[in-house]
Motif scaffolding. Structure first.
Motif, PDB file in Angstrom:
ATOM      1  N   GLU A   1       1.649  14.556  -0.166  1.00 47.31           N
ATOM      2  CA  GLU A   1       1.257  13.918  -1.412  1.00 47.31           C
ATOM      3  C   GLU A   1      -0.029  14.526  -1.937  1.00 47.31           C
TER       4      GLU A   1
ATOM      5  N   ASN B   1       1.842   4.663  -3.183  1.00 45.72           N
ATOM      6  CA  ASN B   1       1.927   6.120  -3.230  1.00 45.72           C
ATOM      7  C   ASN B   1       2.913   6.580  -4.287  1.00 45.72           C
TER       8      ASN B   1
ATOM      9  N   LEU C   1      -2.964   4.480   4.614  1.00 44.40           N
ATOM     10  CA  LEU C   1      -2.170   4.337   3.398  1.00 44.40           C
ATOM     11  C   LEU C   1      -3.070   4.144   2.192  1.00 44.40           C
ATOM     12  N   SER C   2      -4.133   3.348   2.433  1.00 47.15           N
ATOM     13  CA  SER C   2      -5.061   3.088   1.340  1.00 47.15           C
ATOM     14  C   SER C   2      -5.749   4.372   0.890  1.00 47.15           C
TER      15      SER C   2
ATOM     16  N   THR D   1      -2.342  -1.578  13.094  1.00 45.51           N
ATOM     17  CA  THR D   1      -2.182  -2.119  11.755  1.00 45.51           C
ATOM     18  C   THR D   1      -3.323  -1.674  10.840  1.00 45.51           C
TER      19      THR D   1
ATOM     20  N   THR E   1      -3.128   1.968   9.996  1.00 39.40           N
ATOM     21  CA  THR E   1      -2.069   2.199   9.023  1.00 39.40           C
ATOM     22  C   THR E   1      -2.542   1.819   7.619  1.00 39.40           C
ATOM     23  N   ILE E   2      -3.196   0.669   7.545  1.00 37.51           N
ATOM     24  CA  ILE E   2      -3.671   0.216   6.238  1.00 37.51           C
ATOM     25  C   ILE E   2      -4.679   1.203   5.651  1.00 37.51           C
TER      26      ILE E   2
ATOM     27  N   TYR F   1      -2.532  13.347   1.178  1.00 41.24           N
ATOM     28  CA  TYR F   1      -1.965  12.643   2.320  1.00 41.24           C
ATOM     29  C   TYR F   1      -0.618  13.266   2.607  1.00 41.24           C
TER      30      TYR F   1
ATOM     31  N   LEU G   1       0.837  -1.211   0.000  1.00 43.03           N
ATOM     32  CA  LEU G   1       0.000   0.000   0.000  1.00 43.03           C
ATOM     33  C   LEU G   1       0.864   1.250   0.000  1.00 43.03           C
TER      34      LEU G   1
ATOM     35  N   SER H   1      -4.726   7.210   1.050  1.00 44.36           N
ATOM     36  CA  SER H   1      -3.801   8.153   0.400  1.00 44.36           C
ATOM     37  C   SER H   1      -3.750   7.946  -1.113  1.00 44.36           C
ATOM     38  N   ASN H   2      -4.335   6.857  -1.583  1.00 44.95           N
ATOM     39  CA  ASN H   2      -4.462   6.707  -3.028  1.00 44.95           C
ATOM     40  C   ASN H   2      -5.487   7.679  -3.610  1.00 44.95           C
ATOM     41  N   TRP H   3      -6.358   8.150  -2.783  1.00 48.18           N
ATOM     42  CA  TRP H   3      -7.486   8.936  -3.292  1.00 48.18           C
ATOM     43  C   TRP H   3      -7.465  10.380  -2.840  1.00 48.18           C
TER      44      TRP H   3
END
Lengths: 450, 450
Positions: free
Chosen positions: B28, A21, B17-18, B10, B13-14, B25, A17, B20-22
């Protein structure tokens, strides 16, 4: 404690994941060096300006933060939210903002990102100043629209149609015989004033502006003197489909086809003149790009125009050509149906609304235009001209501009077009804000003065 | 089993991070409507072309996939990896590719993203065709470089310096007195041939090309005839710092300062002429952008040049102006030190290498240029001209181009510059590939023919 397998899974998940980025992850893509330019452009585009203005990447910046809003006429304030009702309608210029909403709706497909090293050299790979890919797009567009024949024709680019007008005059008039009479450049009133002012500017030994075609009808056979007739169809200012007036073997015609698009006129058949000039300004609305093109039958004429373009500006900007390519790609989607439907609907709606108001008045009239079969829309369609060519009907209203100015409406007086000042040209292709103000002012003017 | 706290960490965090694709973040950022344009530009930039060519966004596309590589001269193949050793060195054109590596290294800061609705209208918000923000950048640049005075001067833009040359001739020669003698346009050989060919092209009643200044020295006082002298400093083709030759109250000077940048010459002092012309082509290397500017003292001359620009092309492309702004922003970083150091090092290195080879020959010689104090680098610096002005020394070698062509070197013969064909101009500002081929050919030529 965590089981070793679970831990390994967790770490793998986090890494995959996390790495998404930085790298492509499914259909998602992340920019690297282009990120700054993209973010900057989106940030500027997100400045709302109350819907009555826009911010630009190269807008002036106040206090080091974001670009300032550039407000539509009669709107002001840092966010363009203040409307001034006693401000005059500005219907002078031909700024084609009526298509701006179309491009905002097609933000994704019409955006272009130019790298710092894009086409630094003088020429394309074929040694010319002309993008062959763009030529192909232009030919495809004319085929789809059915407004011009391009097969076995030469295509040349210029800085707007403006630069091509004089390139064509040069090509038709230049010869090595210095004792020849200068070619006579003519047009039929009312006509676009640049034909005269530009021809006068260059003050060439090879050509001279010689007034209206009516002075020369049936008189073109004088000692082989060349006549160069500007023919604008649809005509600017009155929107009429016109034809050349002069005839004879020594008459050359420059066909200005800037407005020969379904936005503004029915397309009865593809134009097939010896020399035709088009511009992106009235096709996509990008007047600022300064991109026009000529379609030419004769190779010798084409080559003279190329020489003119080489020595005048060494061709035109590669950025302008790339932009035109991007925009034409969007125009060509769905065979042009969307942009021309949008353009026609907008212009038709504006013409109808203006007619409804003016028809209540005995003091003013608009030019008469007839419905006609359009081969692009495959049906008879009603008029939707770019400009109103308004006439003041009362005998005493010899200066129509003055009457309109009294009602808070600024247009361009007929004498600019070598017509009489009983006429005024009013631009209908500006922003919706501009059109609404124009309509409001006319409604009041007609109510007050009849 | 996993502890509850560790599990919660955990999952968080997932998710973070996930997501942050959209969404944004931290630092970013993810593009929305600009993504397609950014991705397309990066994909094209990633095509390697073996380092001997480049792919462009508007390159021709083979079989519907990616744009094809456009190879440097003497390289071919789909990835430009085939070198043809018997191919001639092309040192004719002034394509300024020597700066391309600089822009590739500054990909992030020099990229620009243009929205579909960027500046559709004819004018900027002040009603002009000229970006005031870009004017401010240009003034700042001249101040930093110290190569021109811009305070209380007017700035005008043109399609390269090319368009401004004739705009200046127009401004200096136009008058309302049709019986006046046409202004005499002159230059000192060897000179840039466009001064003559462009002046001849327009064939104006107001001015005429009248050959070399040497014909008119001490003869400028003829019935008040206006003389217009082109002065190029550093000179194209020979790189010398020059001054006007003619003197008198009726002599106007057009100072072409295209090469007055630290890449090519020491800057002894800021130029302060009445009318100076610059171009981005020889500053940043973007010849294809067609962007030049004039710096003018007299308001009347400036206004005539504005009229010329209006009627010739209605100003220049907004895309070209935006690009110039982007590029100048990068140039201005660190007060210009980086680009001028890169440009000078590159040109100095080339000049040194060419001199080393030619100095071994009795058959050929290069122009003599002296080290001089440079106010920009604040030290004495050695020559680094844009062009070699090579001479064939043997009495029988009257056609120097022919001799060079025999050795696989193509330049431009001296007669193009109104000089003799014992001279040839060789461009040193092209790509490193081009320069290496040139050097190899010369090494062989000198070894074989002395």
């Amino acid at each position: 404690m965590m089981s070793p397998i679970y831990l390994a899974f967790t770490i793998t998940t986090i890494i995959s994941l996390s790495s998404s980025n930085w790298f492509v992850y499914g259909t998602e893509w992340k920019p690297s060096w282009s990120a700054g330019a993209a973010e900057e452009a989106e940030a500027v585009a997100a400045i709302p300006c109350s819907g009555h203005g826009r911010a630009y990447l190269d807008g002036l910046v106040l206090s080091g933060y974001e670009p300032i809003c550039e407000c539509n006429p009669c709107y002001s304030g840092s966010d363009c939210s203040n409307f001034s009702s006693n401000c005059s309608a500005n219907a002078g210029s031909g700024d084609p903002y009526f298509l701006e909403p179309f491009w905002m709706r097609h933000a994704a497909s019409s955006a272009m990102l130019v790298s710092g090293w894009h086409r630094m050299g003088y020429t394309y790979s074929d040694g010319s100043y002309i993008s062959q890919l763009l030529v192909d797009h232009i030919k495809k567009l004319h085929k789809i629209v059915g407004n011009a024949i391009t097969d076995e024709r030469y295509i040349i680019f210029g800085g707007g149609s403006t630069q091509l007008l004089n390139a064509a005059v040069y090509a038709f008039s230049s010869n090595n015989n210095s004792s020849a009479t200068p070619a006579k450049v003519v047009a039929t009133a009312p006509y676009y004033p640049v034909y005269r002012t530009q021809t006068d500017l260059f003050n060439s030994r090879d050509y001279r502006y010689e007034g209206d075609t009516s002075l020369w009808k049936n008189k073109t056979d004088i000692n082989g003197t060349t006549f160069i007739e500007f023919v604008t169809s649809p005509n600017n200012p009155d929107g009429k489909l016109t034809k050349a007036v002069l005839e004879g073997s020594n008459v050359k015609t420059i066909n200005d086809r800037a407005y020969y698009w379904p936005h503004f006129t029915p397309i009865p058949s593809p134009a097939d003149d010896d020399l035709m000039i088009f511009t992106i300004s009235k096709l996509t609305g990008h007047a600022g790009t300064r991109f026009g093109w000529g379609i030419i039958k004769d190779k010798g004429v084409y080559e003279k125009m190329l020489t003119y373009m080489d020595l005048n500006t060494m061709g035109i900007s590669r950025e302008a050509q790339l932009r035109a390519l991007k925009l034409l790609n969007v125009v060509l989607e769905g065979d042009g149906k969307e942009i021309f439907q949008f353009g026609y609907s907008t212009m038709r709606n504006r013409w109808t609304r203006l007619n409804q108001i003016i028809s209540k008045s005995k003091r003013f009239s608009l030019q008469k235009l007839s419905p006609q079969y359009c081969t692009f829309f495959k049906r008879v369609r009603a008029p939707s001209p770019a400009y109103a060519w308004l006439k003041c009907e009362r005998v005493e209203d010899k200066n129509c501009s003055k009457i309109l100015e009294g009602g808070g409406i600024n247009g361009r007086g007929g004498s600019m077009y070598d017509s009489d000042d009983r006429h005024v040209r009013l631009s209908l292709i500006k922003s919706q804000d501009d059109f609404e103000i124009l309509v409001n002012k006319f409604t009041l003017l007609v109510a007050n003065k009849g």
